[in-house]
Design an enzyme around this catalytic site. Structure first.
Site, PDB file in Angstrom:
ATOM      1  N   GLY A  19       0.823  -1.212   0.000  1.00  0.00           N
ATOM      2  CA  GLY A  19       0.000   0.000   0.000  1.00  0.00           C
ATOM      3  C   GLY A  19       0.854   1.259   0.000  1.00  0.00           C
ATOM      4  O   GLY A  19       1.713   1.427   0.865  1.00  0.00           O
ATOM      5  N   GLY A  21      -0.676   4.395  -0.189  1.00  0.00           N
ATOM      6  CA  GLY A  21      -1.709   5.420  -0.101  1.00  0.00           C
ATOM      7  C   GLY A  21      -1.472   6.330   1.080  1.00  0.00           C
ATOM      8  O   GLY A  21      -0.358   6.796   1.309  1.00  0.00           O
ATOM      9  N   GLY A  24       0.758   4.642   3.488  1.00  0.00           N
ATOM     10  CA  GLY A  24       1.944   4.244   2.738  1.00  0.00           C
ATOM     11  C   GLY A  24       2.921   5.384   2.476  1.00  0.00           C
ATOM     12  O   GLY A  24       4.124   5.226   2.670  1.00  0.00           O
ATOM     13  N   LYS A  67       0.900   4.880  -7.970  1.00  0.00           N
ATOM     14  CA  LYS A  67       1.295   5.359  -6.657  1.00  0.00           C
ATOM     15  C   LYS A  67       2.671   4.824  -6.243  1.00  0.00           C
ATOM     16  O   LYS A  67       3.504   5.562  -5.728  1.00  0.00           O
ATOM     17  CB  LYS A  67       0.257   4.940  -5.604  1.00  0.00           C
ATOM     18  CG  LYS A  67      -1.034   5.718  -5.698  1.00  0.00           C
ATOM     19  CD  LYS A  67      -1.936   5.412  -4.515  1.00  0.00           C
ATOM     20  CE  LYS A  67      -3.183   6.300  -4.583  1.00  0.00           C
ATOM     21  NZ  LYS A  67      -4.100   6.044  -3.472  1.00  0.00           N
ATOM     22  N   CYS A 168     -36.227  -5.611   2.237  1.00  0.00           N
ATOM     23  CA  CYS A 168     -37.523  -4.916   2.249  1.00  0.00           C
ATOM     24  C   CYS A 168     -37.401  -3.508   2.815  1.00  0.00           C
ATOM     25  O   CYS A 168     -38.176  -2.636   2.463  1.00  0.00           O
ATOM     26  CB  CYS A 168     -38.584  -5.745   2.966  1.00  0.00           C
ATOM     27  SG  CYS A 168     -38.365  -5.783   4.723  1.00  0.00           S
ATOM     28  N   CYS A 432      -8.636 -20.332  15.859  1.00  0.00           N
ATOM     29  CA  CYS A 432      -8.531 -19.585  14.598  1.00  0.00           C
ATOM     30  C   CYS A 432      -8.289 -20.564  13.466  1.00  0.00           C
ATOM     31  O   CYS A 432      -7.341 -21.355  13.514  1.00  0.00           O
ATOM     32  CB  CYS A 432      -7.376 -18.588  14.679  1.00  0.00           C
ATOM     33  SG  CYS A 432      -7.052 -17.739  13.128  1.00  0.00           S
TER      34      CYS A 432
END
Lengths: 643, 326
Positions: A19, A21, A24, A67, A168, A432
């Site tokens: 990343g 962004g 980052g 980027k 709905c 996990c």
């Protein structure tokens, strides 16, 4: 006391950033200043104008460029002698396999979505590379460290499901503006401009409309002899007028609700559309079609203004017109994009008209865009703080200073005088299914549910697998891959449409299925339990996955596990609602809460092993400060002593 | 707030942050004027944050030339002698900062900050000083306080893995969101009264709560040492440690505080680590940016009146160090 400074460990480290962004950009800068010399960075995105308020390595002139590449060049300007390797690519690409991840000493995430975070978590576990994970929203942020076998993994705590709304509520009984947005975006916009073959509940309540004048034809198709304005008005009157009348005829629905008011375009705008400077030919002249805008065309300037019903009606008709006049080729293939001005204008207007009908307050385009695009609030300061915290944890990882790993919360309001609150990491969750390979069990109707349902709802949505293989014993039921034989593909495609019990190797109650993702190197065993009936409201998928639960709070005293307490709750199922319309993806940043580990019904339960207090490194004279994670939600177990 | 609306360009650029603090706050930001002194890594971080946020103007004061030290944690200066030769720190930082946001006026003011008069400070809403002596901090704080309008004053310093922020908003009124008795959101007006830097550091140590950050005392010891020796901030080395420890002992005795309150190991770190640690610069520069945005926009609880961060324990703590009568 260990030193954090420019050490040989930092200089020798090879780190992967995922990343480039908001977090980052800050992270790459801080890593470079801190003495890191070999940084690899993956980001598939290109630069947009709305990034420039915080992604400070980018300029207006970079809009549209990669980027990862631009970030590299910008940092080399002030640290020319380090090595930065950019990849303008998706981290889920098969090139980024376990072997690729193994070359790094630590992986640092600055991601914007849950799916990619889960994927990187799995690769880090498989490659046994520690991961520093992060996220911010507005002034809130958090940084966590994940090291296989030593701390919990990113997925040890089931992630909250994306916010969804019952169908709905969206189609018939909206009570909030967001319901109108979902209707406008996922139903109306999709119906008019998206794939016509997609299932769409827009007319769900007008089933008794079989004797309507439109019978036999698709109301939403433009007729041959119809000009664009007539078509727009007909659509308008159908969805805001006729459909509401149909809904009103169902008295039951409105017993305890405010009755909506049908709206017809002739009542709001009696005359023909009047253009001030609106001129379709002129709009067409721009070379960038996505810049076609109703606001410009109608002379509406401020996106913060809330438009009147008449203005919304004008915007509705005008934007529909502009779609047909300027972007006709795209119709049928459009999906809503928050950066598509015309689409945002259309959705804002449609949502507002619907809101007016249901007595819900109207909103500005700016607000509507935020809701529709699920835009995350983001500021530079929080990202800078979080990047600093990531680098501090990364250095501890490189120095193998495990005892001092911390997860840190950035808070908006101080808690115990703290704005930055460090907490000792939790141990791995033994149930996990990702890091402890704990088996799962699935309740499903094996005579009704198809393999496709299982693949979409369980394997992809809940288990987050990219390219799964599904096996029953040694029989392959399904797989995804580039190198499959044609007859295999045909075989798997046929399997997808079969119900579980009729698969070549019959899947029934008691079957153990193995689901594997080769790229993520993750295998899950799923024990199938046949069940006839499901509660449509509470179990809309018709299946319930369990076994992947909150970590038991006991760390040492395992003989008092709370069997049955939360043990049968599926991880990502919504707790209310019928069939769900999905609106919100978890975006730029992670779940933020000081309320980690909320476990209802546990605090105060004397079967628990109270007051397990962990002494962390006592640095100076020991005036201990008792830190409690969250006052309203006190987990007796989670009292920690920090020096 | 009345005033011009944001332009289309501003709305597009600031979209994500307007969603955090609102268009109103963004308008106030774009009309605010900020002065910083002492262009080291932490202030560079702060300047980046506040320029991105879109303040009206930012004025930099720092006539020093580039040193290796100054380069070490400042991403605004390219490490190229051809670029930085003959230029001051403020000029170099100014050139880089301008690129971050063309809508912010970034400029340099030359001269000795402590000699600037009141009318100079009157042009600003926010004054931030870093790496300067205790004397200078007090002096500038007093000049800001004498002005008829409120000029918020901050000091910021990072040493080793530690950082400190001091805030003086004088009398500060702001609105706060709250839930009323019916659990409905409402806004209440709050008023805070801040002491000056001088008043704050004059509070007798024994009157402070027992849990006050040790960093507060340690920073005061270093400050006292540099003042007594006539040093510039950061002009200190391991050779000075014995004298620093001696001064600590004297100060603790004079303040009737147990010496163990200021660990020697902490003082040693502060004496030794005169270079800033870039992750701490990012953190302190980020928190300071956030506080300045709060003060300008009038939204959110501002911190009162010290903030400390130490990367060794990872805690970012607020301490209120005010005389009892404030």
């Amino acid at each position: 006391m260990a030193s954090l400074h420019h050490s040989s460990a930092v200089k020798a480290a090879k780190v992967l950033m995922v990343g480039a962004g908001g977090i980052g950009c800050e992270l790459l800068k801080t890593l470079a200043l801190s003495g890191f010399q070999d940084i690899h960075i993956i980001d598939m995105d290109t630069i947009e104008v709305s990034n420039l308020n915080r992604q400070f390595l980018f300029r207006q002139s970079h809009v549209g460029q990669s980027k990862a590449m631009v970030a590299r060049d910008a940092v080399l300007r002030f640290r020319p002698n380090i090595s930065i390797t950019p990849y303008h690519a998706n981290v889920k690409d098969s090139d980024f396999n376990v072997e690729f991840f193994k070359q790094f000493n630590v992986v640092l995430n600055g991601l914007d979505n849950l799916e990619a975070r889960r994927h990187v978590n799995r690769l880090c576990l498989a490659a046994e590379v520690p991961l520093v994970e992060s996220g911010t929203t507005g002034f809130l942020g958090q940084v966590t460290v994940h090291a296989k076998g030593k701390t919990e993994c990113y997925e040890c705590q089931p992630k909250p499901a994306p916010k969804t709304y019952p169908v709905c509520t969206i189609t018939s009984t909206p009570s909030k503006f967001v319901h109108c947005i979902v209707w406008a975006k996922d139903l109306l916009f999709a119906k008019l401009f998206g794939d016509k073959n997609q299932e769409n509940d827009l007319n769900v309540r007008s089933s008794d409309a079989s004797n309507s004048p439109e019978n036999g034809e698709d109301v939403f198709e433009r007729r041959d002899n119809e000009n664009i304005e007539q078509y727009g008005r007909r659509i308008y009157d159908h969805v805001f007028g006729y459909n509401i009348e149909v809904a009103l005829s169902n008295q039951e629905t409105w017993k305890n609700r405010n009755r909506p008011k049908p709206i017809y375009s002739r009542d709001v705008l009696p005359g023909k559309l009047n253009h001030q400077n609106g001129n379709v030919d002129k709009s067409c002249a721009t070379d960038d079609l996505s810049s076609v805008s109703t606001m410009a065309s109608l002379g509406l300037k401020n996106p913060q203004d809330v438009w009147s019903l008449a203005e919304n009606t004008r915007v509705f008709l005008e934007s529909l017109k502009l779609f047909f006049a300027s972007r006709e080729k795209e119709i049928g293939n459009l999906s809503f994009d928050k950066d598509d001005q015309l689409a945002v204008e259309f959705v804002t207007a449609a949502a507002n008209i619907r809101a007016a009908s249901f007595g819900i307050p109207l909103h500005s385009l700016f607000e509507a865009k935020g809701i529709a695009g699920n835009i995350v609030h983001a500021v530079a300061t929080t990202n800078a703080v979080v990047a600093g915290l990531i680098v501090i944890e990364a250095i501890k990882v490189l120095k193998k200073d495990i005892d001092n790993y911390r997860m840190t919360y950035c808070l908006e309001h101080p808690s115990k005088k703290m704005l930055l609150m460090p907490v000792e990491p939790f141990e791995p969750n033994k149930s996990c299914c990702v890091c402890s390979k704990s088996p799962l069990s699935l309740e499903i109707n094996t005579h009704h549910s198809k393999l496709r349902d299982f693949v979409e709802k369980i394997v992809k949505a809940e288990l987050g697998m990219n390219s799964p293989i599904i096996m029953h014993g040694v029989t392959l039921l399904y797989e995804v891959g580039d190198d499959l034989e044609e007859d295999m593909i045909a075989n798997y495609t046929a399997n997808l449409e079969k119900v579980l019990s009729e698969l070549p190797s019959s899947v029934i109650g008691g079957t153990m299925l193995t689901v594997e993702d080769l790229q993520q190197e993750l295998t899950c065993n799923i024990y199938i339990k046949h069940r006839e009936e499901f509660d449509e409201e509470k179990e809309p998928d018709g299946m319930v996955l369990s076994g992947w639960t909150q970590a038991p709070l006991e760390k040492k005293d395992d003989n008092k596990k709370l069997v049955g307490n939360g043990g049968s709750t599926s991880t990502a199922l919504p707790t209310e609602g019928q069939k769900e319309v999905e609106l919100v993806e978890i975006s730029e940043e992670t779940e933020i809460s000081g309320k980690k580990r909320k476990q209802p019904g546990i605090s105060g339960d004397e079967t628990n092993n109270h007051n397990e207090i962990q002494k962390l490194d006592v640095v100076d004279d020991g005036e201990d400060d008792l830190v409690i994670l969250d006052q309203c939600d006190i987990d007796k177990k989670k009292k920690k002593r920090l020096q | 707030m009345d005033g011009e609306e944001l332009t289309e360009q501003e709305t597009a650029l600031y979209d994500r942050q307007i969603r955090v603090w609102g268009a109103d706050a963004q308008r106030r930001l774009s009309k605010s004027h900020i002065l910083v002194y002492g262009m080291k890594g932490t202030v560079a971080e702060f300047c980046k944050n506040i320029v991105l946020a879109g303040v009206g103007s930012l004025t930099l004061v720092d006539d020093r030339a580039v040193t290796e030290d100054a380069l070490s944690s400042n991403f605004l200066i390219p490490p190229n002698e051809n670029v930085y030769a003959g230029k001051t720190l403020a000029e170099l930082c100014c050139n880089s900062l301008k690129e971050f946001n063309p809508m912010v006026r970034v400029s340099v003011e030359k001269g000795d900050l402590s000699r600037f008069g009141g009318d100079f400070f009157d042009k600003f809403d926010i004054v931030i000083v870093s790496c300067c002596t205790r004397m200078t901090k007090k002096l500038i704080n007093e000049k800001c306080r004498k002005l008829s309008k409120r000029v918020a004053f901050y000091t910021v310093d990072c040493r080793d893995y530690c950082g400190e922020i001091f805030v003086d908003l004088q009398k500060y009124i702001y609105t706060k969101k709250k839930l009323d008795e019916n659990n409905q959101p409402t806004t209440v007006e709050c008023e805070l009264q801040y002491p000056s830097f001088q008043e704050s550091i004059s509070v007798p140590w024994r009157k402070l709560p027992r849990r006050v950050s040790k960093l507060y005392f340690a920073m005061r010891v270093i400050e006292s040492f540099e003042e007594a020796e006539g040093r510039n901030p950061g002009e200190i080395s391991m050779e000075d440690l014995p004298a620093v420890l001696k001064l600590k002992k004297e100060l603790c005795e004079a303040q009737s505080m147990n010496e163990s309150h200021i660990p020697n190991a902490l003082l040693e770190r502060l004496v030794m680590g005169k270079r800033e640690f870039p992750p701490v610069c990012a953190i302190i520069g980020g928190i300071l940016g956030q506080e300045v945005i709060k003060a300008i926009s009038g939204k959110g609880d501002p911190l009162q009146n010290f903030f400390f961060f130490d990367a060794m324990d990872g805690k970012g703590v607020i301490e209120d160090i005010s005389p009892p009568n404030v």
